[in-house]
Enzyme design. Structure first.
Site, PDB file in Angstrom:
ATOM      1  CB  SER A  15     -10.516  -0.291  -5.291  1.00 40.32           C
ATOM      2  OG  SER A  15      -9.616   0.061  -4.382  1.00 40.32           O
ATOM      3  CB  CYS A  78      -6.937  -4.630  -6.087  1.00 41.30           C
ATOM      4  SG  CYS A  78      -8.326  -4.642  -4.702  1.00 41.30           S
ATOM      5  CG  ASN A  79      -3.221  -7.761  -2.111  1.00 36.70           C
ATOM      6  OD1 ASN A  79      -2.535  -8.907  -1.958  1.00 36.70           O
ATOM      7  ND2 ASN A  79      -3.005  -6.488  -2.107  1.00 36.70           N
ATOM      8  CB  CYS A 197      -3.970  -3.355   1.177  1.00 36.13           C
ATOM      9  SG  CYS A 197      -5.163  -2.052   0.365  1.00 36.13           S
ATOM     10  CB  THR A 198      -1.977  -2.692  -4.450  1.00 37.72           C
ATOM     11  OG1 THR A 198      -3.386  -2.286  -4.404  1.00 37.72           O
ATOM     12  CG2 THR A 198      -1.832  -3.989  -4.684  1.00 37.72           C
ATOM     13  CG  HIS A 199      -4.847   1.771  -1.383  1.00 38.97           C
ATOM     14  ND1 HIS A 199      -5.528   0.709  -2.153  1.00 38.97           N
ATOM     15  CD2 HIS A 199      -5.301   2.880  -1.826  1.00 38.97           C
ATOM     16  CE1 HIS A 199      -6.482   1.607  -2.844  1.00 38.97           C
ATOM     17  NE2 HIS A 199      -6.529   2.631  -2.651  1.00 38.97           N
TER      18      HIS A 199
HETATM   19  N1  DGL Z   1      -6.223  -1.716  -2.920  1.00 37.16           N
HETATM   20  C1  DGL Z   1      -6.950  -2.690  -2.512  1.00 37.16           C
HETATM   21  C2  DGL Z   1      -6.208  -4.093  -2.028  1.00 37.16           C
HETATM   22  O1  DGL Z   1      -4.955  -4.318  -2.592  1.00 37.16           O
HETATM   23  C3  DGL Z   1      -8.140  -2.520  -2.010  1.00 37.16           C
HETATM   24  C4  DGL Z   1      -8.192  -0.995  -1.215  1.00 37.16           C
HETATM   25  C5  DGL Z   1      -9.684  -1.013  -1.001  1.00 37.16           C
HETATM   26  O2  DGL Z   1     -10.600  -0.563  -1.852  1.00 37.16           O
HETATM   27  O3  DGL Z   1     -10.354  -1.109   0.131  1.00 37.16           O
HETATM   28  O4  DGL Z   1      -6.749  -4.847  -1.410  1.00 37.16           O
END
Ligand code: DGL
Length: 301
Positions: A15, A78-79, A197-199
């Site tokens: 995302s 992205c999870n 979450c990859t963030h």
């Molecule tokens: N990076 C994403 C994940 O791993 C999602 C973050 C988001 O857009 O809410 O879930």
């Protein structure tokens, strides 16, 4: 016809900037890969959106991204997206897909008796996929699931070079500690955090420093990079087994052919970044360049 004179092309999708935490592991493992990084920044954050909306949106973006980038393999970095749509991506597009899902299985394997805390988006923490991983690998131990949408915004800001607001950070850490303590059973302590979450790996240092107590901090970056390497350059026998299992025998052979060439390719990796918003800000463009990502433009223009 397969062009073996080019390196394998991998599309990495998220995302926003979170997928960079996965991309760095992939490029560490496979430095001369051709990468297209696609972020659906017009729709970030995914974790706060309804499932039905996301499913439709992601199919649209994925179709466009595949058309533009012509990848040999797609990493859904992205999870939130993987735990919702990996199966439907595999059905819709005849390509190998590697998903990123929370490292719940390794968390229980690498720890002995304490609780495991899953930090993820609001969408991911309530997915059946997560509950299924817990029931299969949790060995009857606690899984504390916490939605942390603020961390997505903070990671986006950090990558843009903005400093983290200290009082907001303090408040977030205290809330996190309170929520964890409220769910711990008598005598139990936290043995591992899963960054689902990859963030969140982009804030790993800050999180570890704030939590203080020693525990494991796990994400899926290394495992995903290994899986990509495995699919791109396996032994012939393993490749044909895997591509049979995936139903992509032809595609698998094509990937292997490209990858073999890649092994002898000493050139610089090519990495481009597509976005879905009309424009991205200068600070983000600069940061992407520091990740060797050249801006390709808006996916829908
Ligand atoms: N990076 C994403 C994940 O791993 C999602 C973050 C988001 O857009 O809410 O879930």
């Amino acid at each position: 016809m397969v062009d073996v004179n080019s390196a394998a092309r991998v599309l990495v999708f998220d995302s926003g900037v979170g997928g960079l935490s996965i991309l760095s592991h992939i490029l560490q493992r496979l430095p001369s890969l051709n990468v297209s990084y696609v972020m659906d920044d017009a729709c970030c954050p995914y974790g706060e959106k309804a499932d039905a909306y996301l499913q439709e949106r992601m199919q649209l973006v994925m179709a466009r991204a595949i058309e533009r980038c012509q990848p040999d393999l797609v990493v859904v970095a992205c999870n939130t997206a993987s735990t919702l749509s990996l199966q439907s991506f595999r059905q819709a597009f005849s390509l190998p897909f590697v998903g990123v899902v929370p490292a719940i299985k390794p968390a229980y394997e690498k720890t002995t008796s304490g609780a495991v805390v899953l930090l993820a988006t609001a969408a991911t923490v309530q997915r059946d996929y997560v509950m299924d991983l817990w029931s299969r690998f949790g060995r009857g131990r606690s899984l504390i699931r916490l939605a942390c949408p603020e961390l997505v915004a903070m990671a986006e800001n950090k990558v843009r070079g903005q400093s983290i607001d200290t009082s907001q950070w303090q408040e977030l850490v205290e809330t996190l500690r309170d929520k964890v303590n409220a769910e711990l059973k008598g005598g139990e302590s936290v043995e591992a955090f899963v960054l689902g979450c990859t963030h969140f790996p982009l804030l790993r240092d800050e999180l570890m420093q704030a939590w203080r107590d020693p525990c494991l901090w796990l994400d899926s970056g290394v495992a995903v990079a290994e899986r990509v390497a495995d699919l791109l350059a396996p032994s012939e026998q393993a490749q044909s087994r895997k591509s049979d299992a995936l139903g992509h025998r032809h595609k698998g052979q094509k990937i292997a052919a490209r990858a073999i060439h890649r092994e002898s390719n000493t050139g610089e990796a090519s990495a481009t970044c597509w976005h879905t918003s009309a424009q991205i800000d200068v600070s983000l463009a600069e940061r992407l360049a520091s990740h060797r990502l050249q801006l390709a433009g808006c996916l829908f223009e």
